[in-house]
Design an enzyme around this catalytic site. Structure first.
Site, short mmCIF file in Angstrom:
data_model
loop_
_atom_site.label_atom_id
_atom_site.label_comp_id
_atom_site.label_asym_id
_atom_site.label_seq_id
_atom_site.Cartn_x
_atom_site.Cartn_y
_atom_site.Cartn_z
N GLU A 1 -5.28 -8.49 1.12
CA GLU A 1 -5.90 -8.10 2.33
C GLU A 1 -7.31 -7.74 2.14
O GLU A 1 -7.97 -7.06 1.36
CB GLU A 1 -5.38 -6.89 2.95
CG GLU A 1 -4.03 -6.92 3.59
CD GLU A 1 -3.52 -5.71 4.08
OE1 GLU A 1 -4.24 -4.66 4.54
OE2 GLU A 1 -2.04 -5.67 4.25
N GLU B 1 0.70 -1.20 -0.04
CA GLU B 1 -0.02 -0.03 0.05
C GLU B 1 0.78 1.35 0.09
O GLU B 1 0.92 2.35 1.04
CB GLU B 1 -0.95 0.00 1.24
CG GLU B 1 -1.91 -1.11 1.32
CD GLU B 1 -3.06 -0.78 2.29
OE1 GLU B 1 -2.88 -0.01 3.19
OE2 GLU B 1 -3.98 -1.73 2.36
C1 GCO Z 1 -2.90 -1.82 5.67
C2 GCO Z 1 -1.83 -2.60 6.15
C3 GCO Z 1 -2.50 -3.46 7.21
C4 GCO Z 1 -3.39 -2.70 8.27
C5 GCO Z 1 -4.69 -3.19 7.71
C6 GCO Z 1 -6.04 -2.70 8.60
O1 GCO Z 1 -3.20 -2.23 4.57
O2 GCO Z 1 -3.20 -0.78 6.07
O3 GCO Z 1 -1.55 -3.40 5.31
O4 GCO Z 1 -1.02 -3.41 7.95
O5 GCO Z 1 -3.21 -3.21 9.42
O6 GCO Z 1 -5.03 -2.86 6.67
O7 GCO Z 1 -5.98 -1.05 8.72
#
Ligand code: GCO
Length: 462
Positions: A373, A185
């Site tokens: 994710e 990200e």
């Molecule tokens: C993100 C990160 C994670 C976060 C998850 C929840 O994508 O922000 O990869 O580390 O913990 O997304 O916010």
């Protein structure tokens, strides 16, 4: 882990979901995701150097909601074997985690720390021993502090620092790791860390934001090229955050605001890598990014990734706003819209993930999509023997259903990873929002499988 009959019936999920699952081929990847800083702890042992998150949490306590840090976190550094055994017991065969750059090269450049390499050797070997495929992210936001002292992502030199680090990892682990994600990200670490100042390293303003964007894009593509040069058969991806965007009111001003927010949140990092340049035609305040683009960069900022990781949690509504500098647009939060939301105040809207898959699927250069994710923070209810988190289970079922719907319509989505395995440190939000399939008691480090974890394992095993 075997479920009793009544437990099994609790976790059937929707019949539509079961239908999709039945028709799915065996190659679809089901996994769980985590990251180094959020779980490992052991922040200063065995030669590890400090990262920007160590500095940010320990020196600016007010930046984190509960004033905590991840010095210990889930103590994954010593407990990884038990966590992996539990993963295997639930039937999870794919694990996405990240490598901490400052564990491998404490000063970011130069001397390599053998104990750092040895930790990830143990972790990778343990995954393989238990039949779990490692999916490794090379950068999940924890830049070595020594490099931040030289400007971090705003310093163009970071491209060389990063590719050197990538080549150390690939040379050392490439015999056992074949799935790499270059970055996690970039929009979030660059936006929150170098524009809003709410994440490490806490920098603000356009003068930091614009060079950091461009250097992150260059590093992402040059990093990917480094992997391919050393390991031609590797599967090389990178991950992008995204939210489905809608105008708040059906008026032109809000439509225009939504187009700008979509460009910023969803297009800014993927489009240059596909050879489309930065979407500055609609994001005019970012036009000055061209000052940082040097001759020859047009090629360096492109790469044909084998897959892209899509990370989606919600949708956002956007309203025109005169008072918001640069963008003239603001997000209308889920609580103020009075819709169902998680502890992060993110709206629960499963169709968002379907729309995002479709959006990325239409880029001609995208070869394959993995959801790297998706998950939710909800309050967990503790009973004597089980932790019930029905809302999370339903959230996962509904989102997976949307993913498989997109796939059944021909979208090239080939995997799904839940964020996250164990409850962990949620950045500026501290430890309160728990996203885990596994409950972590942060006082004792005891793990307890939640109902959602039992459901997910059962679902994967079919
Ligand atoms: C993100 C990160 C994670 C976060 C998850 C929840 O994508 O922000 O990869 O580390 O913990 O997304 O916010």
């Amino acid at each position: 882990m075997i479920l009793s009959e009544p437990q099994q019936s609790l976790f059937k999920g929707t019949s539509v979901l079961s239908e999709y699952k039945k028709n799915l081929d065996q190659t679809f990847v089901w996994g769980v995701s985590s990251s180094a800083y959020q779980t490992e702890g052991a922040y200063n042992v065995d030669g590890k150097g400090p990262s920007i998150w160590d500095t940010f949490t320990n020196e600016n306590k007010n930046k984190i909601k509960d004033k905590k840090n991840a010095n210990i976190a889930c103590d994954f550094y010593s407990r990884y074997e038990d966590d992996i055994k539990l993963m295997q017991a639930l039937g999870i065969n794919h694990f996405r985690f990240s490598i901490s750059w400052a564990r491998i090269i404490p000063n970011g450049v130069g001397e390599i720390n053998p104990a750092g390499l040895a930790f990830y050797d143990r972790l990778i070997d343990t995954c393989l021993k238990y039949g779990i495929t490692p999916w490794v992210t090379l950068y999940h936001w924890d830049l070595p502090q020594a490099l931040e002292n030289k400007g971090g992502w705003t310093n163009r030199e970071v491209v060389h620092w990063f590719t050197d680090y990538v080549s150390v990892c690939v040379k050392h682990f490439g015999d056992r790791v074949s799935n790499w994600m270059v970055m996690n990200e970039p929009m979030v670490f660059v936006g929150a860390g170098y524009f809003l100042g709410i994440h490490a390293p806490g920098k603000r303003g356009m003068k930091n934001f614009l060079p950091a964007i461009h250097h992150a894009v260059l590093s992402m593509c040059e990093g990917a090229r480094t992997i391919k040069a050393l390991q031609p058969n590797a599967e090389v991806g990178t991950t992008f955050s995204c939210s489905h965007i809608e105008p708040y009111r059906n008026i032109e001003k809000d439509h225009l605001a939504a187009i700008k927010v979509d460009a910023l949140l969803n297009r800014m990092f993927i489009e240059p890598t596909l050879g489309m340049g930065y979407p500055v035609d609609v994001l005019t305040p970012l036009r000055d990014i061209h000052k940082y683009i040097l001759p020859g960069d047009e090629h360096k900022m492109q790469f044909e990734f084998d897959f892209i990781g899509v990370q989606n949690y919600t949708r956002e509504f956007v309203k025109h706003s005169w008072f918001t500098p640069y963008l003239k647009a603001r997000l209308i939060s889920a609580p103020s819209r009075k819709v169902q939301h998680t502890l992060m105040n993110w709206e629960v809207y499963p169709e968002a993930i379907y729309h995002m898959i479709k959006k990325f699927d239409t880029y001609p250069g995208v070869k394959k999509i993995l959801i790297t994710e998706n998950g939710a923070a909800f309050e967990d209810k503790h009973h004597e023997t089980i932790i019930s988190d029905h809302m999370r289970t339903v959230y996962l079922q509904d989102h997976i259903e949307q993913v498989l719907k997109a796939r059944s319509e021909g979208s090239k989505v080939e995997g799904y990873f839940v964020w996250t395995w164990t409850d962990n440190f949620e950045w500026a939000e501290g430890y309160h929002p728990r996203f885990g399939l596994i409950y972590t008691d942060f006082n004792t480090q005891k793990r307890v499988v939640k109902e959602s974890g039992l459901w997910y394992g059962n679902f994967i095993r079919g």
